[in-house]
Design a protein around this motif. Structure first.
Motif, PDB file in Angstrom:
ATOM      1  N   GLU A 142       0.826  -1.208   0.000  1.00 54.32           N
ATOM      2  CA  GLU A 142       0.000   0.000   0.000  1.00 54.32           C
ATOM      3  C   GLU A 142       0.865   1.265   0.000  1.00 54.32           C
ATOM      4  OE1 GLU A 142      -2.874  -0.304   3.152  1.00 54.32           O
ATOM      5  OE2 GLU A 142      -4.002  -1.883   2.119  1.00 54.32           O
ATOM      6  N   ARG A 145       2.043   1.688  -3.581  1.00 54.00           N
ATOM      7  CA  ARG A 145       0.988   2.184  -4.465  1.00 54.00           C
ATOM      8  C   ARG A 145       0.716   3.669  -4.214  1.00 54.00           C
ATOM      9  NH1 ARG A 145      -1.466  -3.030  -3.498  1.00 54.00           N
ATOM     10  NH2 ARG A 145      -2.812  -2.138  -1.874  1.00 54.00           N
ATOM     11  N   GLN A 146       0.704   4.050  -2.942  1.00 54.76           N
ATOM     12  CA  GLN A 146       0.467   5.454  -2.601  1.00 54.76           C
ATOM     13  C   GLN A 146       1.600   6.336  -3.117  1.00 54.76           C
ATOM     14  OE1 GLN A 146       1.052   6.906   1.518  1.00 54.76           O
ATOM     15  NE2 GLN A 146      -1.084   7.545   1.451  1.00 54.76           N
ATOM     16  N   SER A 148       3.520   5.778  -5.678  1.00 56.44           N
ATOM     17  CA  SER A 148       3.416   5.868  -7.132  1.00 56.44           C
ATOM     18  C   SER A 148       2.268   6.779  -7.555  1.00 56.44           C
ATOM     19  CB  SER A 148       3.221   4.474  -7.726  1.00 56.44           C
ATOM     20  OG  SER A 148       3.059   4.530  -9.121  1.00 56.44           O
ATOM     21  N   ALA A 149       1.112   6.614  -6.911  1.00 57.61           N
ATOM     22  CA  ALA A 149      -0.074   7.385  -7.287  1.00 57.61           C
ATOM     23  C   ALA A 149       0.116   8.877  -7.045  1.00 57.61           C
ATOM     24  CB  ALA A 149      -1.287   6.877  -6.519  1.00 57.61           C
TER      25      ALA A 149
END
Length: 317
Positions: A142, A145-146, A148-149
């Motif tokens: 997580e 992903r955070q 990258s986002a």
């Protein structure tokens, strides 16, 4: 401070079974009565996808449908039932939920969990799924992903497991033996279960009868070594009550005051370094279950103090 429970899923254990299932509900009742500032919430169930961060799909399915090999169930120590399978998922889900909260609030907890004897494809020692391993890997995913986002530039999340249950977390140690992003630290009884230990990153084996002074000195040295070798962005703390002098299975001699000092040292170590902390209760098999619950209640009292400090002007963004 938020804490998650799953004690409403009660395992149908046979008469005389040595696992103290009642301690979980007793702890929740004590928290509600004495520490109402702790927000108690029902744990969500971990999904198959979340469990697969640490467990094989075949094992996850076997637990779900009751087709687990009889030998594996004997090693776990519980008879299979739908309640057992659901509680195992909820126990993992509680640690996951607490970790997500801790990343924003500094500290949160699971009223159960610490199921560190579970391997990828089997359980053991009253542990079905390994909530520590699942949570560590899921939080890393997580975080990635955070990052990258949001287009952020920050290193991957490193996780330290500070396992102060009296029994070595053999499953956790094995799962992370080739993973440099997770550091496993364990203080445990040298001659206690599991009798065949796995190699963790830092294992401190203690002699039978070890008391407060020697234990706290060993913990202090272990934390210094951890800091020298690793820089965690999250700590998962197993606050086992079983080093207590009144524990049936512990074989150590820590007093209630000694265990409070242990909890305070770990939580202070994390707070002063601004490392989010999620903790689980792990083992506790007191000759008097009330003693185990009182040790755990003190852990929460200390944690609440540190949670309040986390909410000060330097609160996590």
């Amino acid at each position: 401070m938020q804490a998650f429970y799953s004690d409403h899923f009660v395992l149908p254990l046979p008469p005389g079974h040595r696992f103290p299932m009642a301690k979980y509900r007793m702890l929740r009742d004590q928290l509600a009565q004495h520490l109402p500032a702790i927000q108690l919430a029902q744990a969500p169930a971990a999904t198959d996808g979340e469990l697969a961060f640490a467990h094989s799909p075949a094992y996850i399915q076997a637990i779900a449908d009751g087709t687990v090999d009889a030998k594996v169930m004997r090693e776990i120590g519980f008879p299979w039932s739908e309640a057992m399978a659901e509680r195992a998922r909820r126990s993992v889900g509680a640690t996951i939920a607490a970790a997500r909260v801790a990343m924003h609030e500094g500290i949160a907890a699971n009223l159960a969990g610490g199921t560190h004897h579970a391997y990828a494809d089997r359980g053991g020692g009253f542990c079905v799924f390994n909530d520590v391993a699942v949570t560590a890997r899921l939080m890393q995913a997580e975080w990635g992903r955070q990052t990258s986002a949001q287009g952020l530039r920050r290193p991957p999340l490193q996780v330290a497991v500070v396992d102060l249950d009296v029994h070595q977390g053999n499953g956790t140690a094995h799962l992370f033996q080739n993973d440099d992003s997770v550091f496993t630290l364990s203080l445990h009884g040298d001659k206690n279960f599991p009798f065949r230990k796995e190699a963790g990153d830092l294992d401190v084996a203690l002699p039978d009868g070890c008391g407060d002074a020697d234990y706290l000195a060993a913990l202090e040295q272990a934390l210094q070594t951890l800091e020298q070798r690793f820089t965690p962005g999250l700590v998962i703390y197993l606050a086992g009550a079983d080093p207590h002098e009144g524990d049936r299975l512990g074989r150590l001699k820590l007093t209630a005051d000694g265990l409070e000092a242990r909890d305070r040292r770990v939580m202070d170590w994390c707070f002063t370094r601004r490392i989010p902390l999620v903790f689980a209760m792990a083992g506790g098999y007191g000759t008097r279950v009330e003693d185990t619950v009182q040790v755990q209640l003190t852990t929460y009292r200390v944690a609440l103090e540190y949670w309040r400090r986390w909410q000060g002007p330097r609160r996590l963004s």
